[in-house]
Design a protein around this motif. Structure first.
Motif, PDB file in Angstrom:
ATOM      1  N   GLN A  52      -2.885 -18.342   5.763  1.00 22.55           N
ATOM      2  CA  GLN A  52      -3.000 -16.967   5.293  1.00 22.55           C
ATOM      3  C   GLN A  52      -3.965 -16.808   4.122  1.00 22.55           C
ATOM      4  OE1 GLN A  52      -1.954 -14.066   6.614  1.00 22.55           O
ATOM      5  NE2 GLN A  52      -1.379 -15.402   8.331  1.00 22.55           N
TER       6      GLN A  52
ATOM      7  N   GLN B 171      -7.204 -14.200   3.994  1.00 21.66           N
ATOM      8  CA  GLN B 171      -7.410 -13.197   2.952  1.00 21.66           C
ATOM      9  C   GLN B 171      -8.801 -13.268   2.344  1.00 21.66           C
ATOM     10  OE1 GLN B 171      -4.233 -13.905   0.218  1.00 21.66           O
ATOM     11  NE2 GLN B 171      -2.614 -13.272   1.662  1.00 21.66           N
TER      12      GLN B 171
ATOM     13  N   ASP C  41     -10.213 -10.570   5.567  1.00 19.72           N
ATOM     14  CA  ASP C  41      -9.727  -9.269   5.109  1.00 19.72           C
ATOM     15  C   ASP C  41     -10.796  -8.423   4.415  1.00 19.72           C
ATOM     16  OD1 ASP C  41      -7.353  -9.973   6.191  1.00 19.72           O
ATOM     17  OD2 ASP C  41      -6.337 -10.417   4.302  1.00 19.72           O
TER      18      ASP C  41
ATOM     19  N   ALA D 161     -11.897  -4.721   5.810  1.00 16.82           N
ATOM     20  CA  ALA D 161     -11.870  -3.537   4.948  1.00 16.82           C
ATOM     21  C   ALA D 161     -13.227  -2.833   4.923  1.00 16.82           C
ATOM     22  CB  ALA D 161     -11.456  -3.949   3.530  1.00 16.82           C
TER      23      ALA D 161
ATOM     24  N   ARG E 254      -3.094 -12.363  14.760  1.00 14.58           N
ATOM     25  CA  ARG E 254      -2.657 -11.146  14.064  1.00 14.58           C
ATOM     26  C   ARG E 254      -2.424 -10.011  15.043  1.00 14.58           C
ATOM     27  NH1 ARG E 254      -5.817 -10.077   8.345  1.00 14.58           N
ATOM     28  NH2 ARG E 254      -4.910 -11.818   7.186  1.00 14.58           N
TER      29      ARG E 254
ATOM     30  N   GLU F  99      -0.090  -7.313  13.875  1.00 16.15           N
ATOM     31  CA  GLU F  99      -0.642  -6.445  12.834  1.00 16.15           C
ATOM     32  C   GLU F  99      -1.754  -5.544  13.356  1.00 16.15           C
ATOM     33  OE1 GLU F  99      -3.162  -6.967   8.632  1.00 16.15           O
ATOM     34  OE2 GLU F  99      -2.095  -8.675   9.536  1.00 16.15           O
TER      35      GLU F  99
END
Length: 694
Positions: free
Chosen positions: A502, A506, A510, A514, A551, A554
């Protein structure tokens, strides 16, 4: 014979015509004679012929061969008495001879008694003369036995407690080798030292103290000799040689009885092995041999490993191989069957109470495996220091996030291997594990710098609505990171593997997701949804390749939300392009239809626009969603939009039919020739729409 005799006796009176049993006999004229005869017969008949005496008498009669005749019966008593008299005469004659012999024996005994008395007189005189000499001889013999006993004790004492000068020279002289004789004599002196304590319990303790002091001095000299010999042997010890001297192994096990000397040997050994291992590692790196007897096998690591990751991997592999070899060699040296070193150290701790610390007082048991791991740690400390320095140089000199992450995973992988070899608390792991953290910090720093560099790209939306280049590049990098993580992390726990990856997600994914979300927020529908779906779908496909990075849970709600909104946009597109948008937005009842579209020309215009749209509606919709990369999803969205469009058309169609029915049902039942039915102006049916759109 006896039977025939009595049978003849019983039958003879009758045969003679007037036996003594006959009642008519003259001999029975008188009553007393008759009674006597009856009594005699009764006595004879009542006698038991099974008696031994009678049987013996009858046997004698049988041997004489007598017949049952009157003459034989008359002469029988006389013959028996005659024989008895003759036998008694012979006995008297024999006893006369015996009496003569007894007289002669009595005379001989008398003579013997006289001789014995004379001998007693002579013996008494001899005893009186030799008594003092016998007492003196007895005293001398007792003293002789005591002297012999003392001599035996002295010989046994000397054989057990006294060591010869030759043996002492073998035991303590450094000029003599450490061989089997040395260990044999050492065992004997240790036995003497132990047995001398028994003498301390005797009345004379001086001898025990002297022997105890002397044996202690000899043992100390022997252990000092053994200690110096082990140090000399360690300098030339080659652990790579499988035929390691058995004498060294035996010496170390014996030296364990002196914990101080044993620990000094271990310290000396660790220093020597650390220096040798560090030199061998440097030789493996550069190819320069330590000496001519130990050339470097194969190419140098620095020359053969051009890839930085290969360079670090080769160094770790060399360190692992050296650790395994060192452990196996030291296990042969220090770990023995029966735990002899532990027993020796326990004995030494008991004999050297001043050398014990508080912790050892609490746990005095020696752990051979733990000591072996600690010794391996010390032997390879120099190797791991060089390994750490060179690995840190590689991390610092290469600004590559994937390289830093691969190095981190590689270090974690080898850390797990070294943990299984050396245990959790190994000092080597304390040197190795910070490298993983160092590489991860470098990875995060490089990734954040990369995100900062692509900030300008985050504001530019692609014209073709394909995933931005920075996202594609980030997914390619993430692909490499996932592969590295999957091949190096050995944990079987799925949850642990997910949690471990994880932080990488990140940092490496991520921020870019974004950025894509910010771009889609600046676009209009449906382009924003198309771009969002393209980004989410490619991300989902990449992550599903590895379970620990998946994922789907998610991302799937976001995909479904954009899919729903894109379906709504395509539904609006169908209504707008077909011309039904105004009908759907403005007409909800028959009255709305009658008031808004009282002029049939308006419906005719919409019907013409619908007819022109339907033949190419599906292809036009596919073209409109041509930038959506998932063709199956685009087809599904179009089918859903078409279904909703058909449902809207069927509602309009139903209102048209209701309006025509209301117009046809006039009060008078008559139809005006100027009235036009809406179905005639808007002839398409729902089934036709479905067929054309299919």
């Amino acid at each position: 014979m006896a039977t025939s005799y009595f049978q003849n006796g019983m039958s003879s009176p009758s045969t003679n015509g007037g036996g003594m049993l006959s009642p008519m006999s003259p001999a029975s004229a008188t009553l007393p004679r008759s009674n006597a005869l009856q009594n005699r017969i009764t006595s004879v008949l009542s006698s038991s012929y099974a008696d031994l005496e009678i049987r013996d008498a009858l046997s004698i009669l049988d041997t004489r061969g007598l017949h049952n005749t009157p003459e034989a019966r008359r002469n029988l008593r006389l013959d028996v008495q005659q024989e008895l008299i003759e036998c008694n005469g012979e006995i008297v004659q024999d006893f006369g001879k015996v009496a003569d012999q007894l007289k002669r024996i009595g005379a001989a005994i008398h003579n013997l008694n006289n001789s014995c008395a004379e001998m007693r007189r002579h013996i008494g005189a001899a005893n009186r003369e030799t008594g003092p000499m016998l007492d003196e001889a007895k005293t001398v013999q007792d003293e002789k036995r005591q002297a012999e006993t003392k001599q035996q004790l002295l010989d046994a004492f000397n054989a057990h407690f006294v060591v010869s000068d030759t043996d002492l020279s073998t035991l303590t002289s450094t000029a003599q080798p450490v061989d089997d004789d040395f260990f044999r004599i050492l065992i004997r002196v240790k036995k003497i030292h132990q047995d001398s304590r028994v003498l301390l319990g005797s009345e004379n303790q001086r001898l025990g103290l002297e022997i105890l002091e002397q044996s202690s001095r000899h043992l100390n000299a022997a252990f000092q000799k053994l200690y110096r010999w082990v140090q000399r042997e360690i300098r030339s010890l080659d652990l790579e040689n499988p035929q390691i001297s058995t004498a060294i192994r035996r010496a170390l096990r014996v030296l364990a009885e002196r914990p101080t000397l044993f620990q000094n040997c271990l310290d000396f050994f660790a220093e020597a092995r650390e220096s040798i291992s560090a030199k061998n590692f440097y030789a493996a790196l550069t190819g320069a041999p330590v000496d001519q007897h130990h050339p470097v096998m194969g190419k140098a690591i620095e020359l053969s490993a051009h890839d930085p990751l290969r360079y670090v991997s080769d160094m770790l592999a060399w360190a692992h191989s050296a650790t395994v070899s060192e452990r196996e060699a030291l296990e042969v040296l220090f770990i023995s069957e029966g735990n002899e070193i532990a027993k020796g150290i326990q004995t030494g701790i008991e004999s050297e109470p001043w050398a014990r610390s508080d912790e050892e007082d609490a746990t005095p048991v020696f752990d051979g495996r733990k000591a072996l791991n600690e010794l391996v740690d010390r032997d390879l400390a120099g190797v791991f220091r060089q390994l750490k320095q060179r690995t840190e140089q590689v991390i610092q000199s290469h600004e590559d996030a994937t390289l830093a992450y691969k190095i981190s995973n590689l270090v974690v992988f080898y850390s797990s291997i070294f943990t299984s070899l050396l245990g959790e608390h190994s000092t080597l792991l304390e040197t190795l594990r910070p490298l993983s953290d160092r590489a991860m910090r470098s990875f995060r720093s490089i990734m954040r710098d990369h995100v900062a560099n692509v900030q300008a790209d985050l504001a530019i939306s692609p014209d073709d609505l394909t995933p931005p280049d920075f996202l594609v590049e980030a997914l390619d990098v993430l692909q490499v990171l996932m592969k590295s993580y999957d091949t190096t992390i050995v944990s079987p726990d799925r949850e642990q593997r997910v949690q471990g990856f994880q932080p990488v997600m990140q940092e490496a994914l991520d921020p870019f997701l974004a950025g894509c979300e910010n771009i889609t927020n600046r676009l209009r529908s449906p382009n924003s949804h198309v771009l969002a779906l393209n980004c989410l779908l490619i991300t989902k496909a990449k992550l599903r390749q590895y379970a620990f990075a998946d994922r789907t849970v998610e991302l799937q709600p976001k995909i479904e939300e954009h899919e729903k909104q894109l379906t709504d946009a395509m539904h609006i597109w169908f209504l707008r392009e077909s011309g039904l948008e105004t009908l759907v937005d403005n007409i909800a009842t028959v009255e709305d239809l009658s008031s808004s579209y009282s002029d049939p020309k308006q419906l005719a215009s919409i019907a013409q626009q619908l007819d022109a749209f339907l033949p190419t509606a599906t292809e036009d919709a596919r073209t409109s969603l041509g930038q959506l990369e998932d063709r199956l999803l685009a087809r599904h969205i179009i089918e859903q939009a078409e279904e909703r469009f058909c449902e809207d058309f069927e509602e309009i169609e139903d209102l048209l039919l209701q309006a025509d029915e209301a117009r046809a049902a006039r009060v008078d039942g008559e139809v005006d020739e100027d009235d036009v039915f809406l179905r005639d102006v808007f002839p398409r049916t729902g089934n036709e729409i479905r067929v054309l759109l299919s």
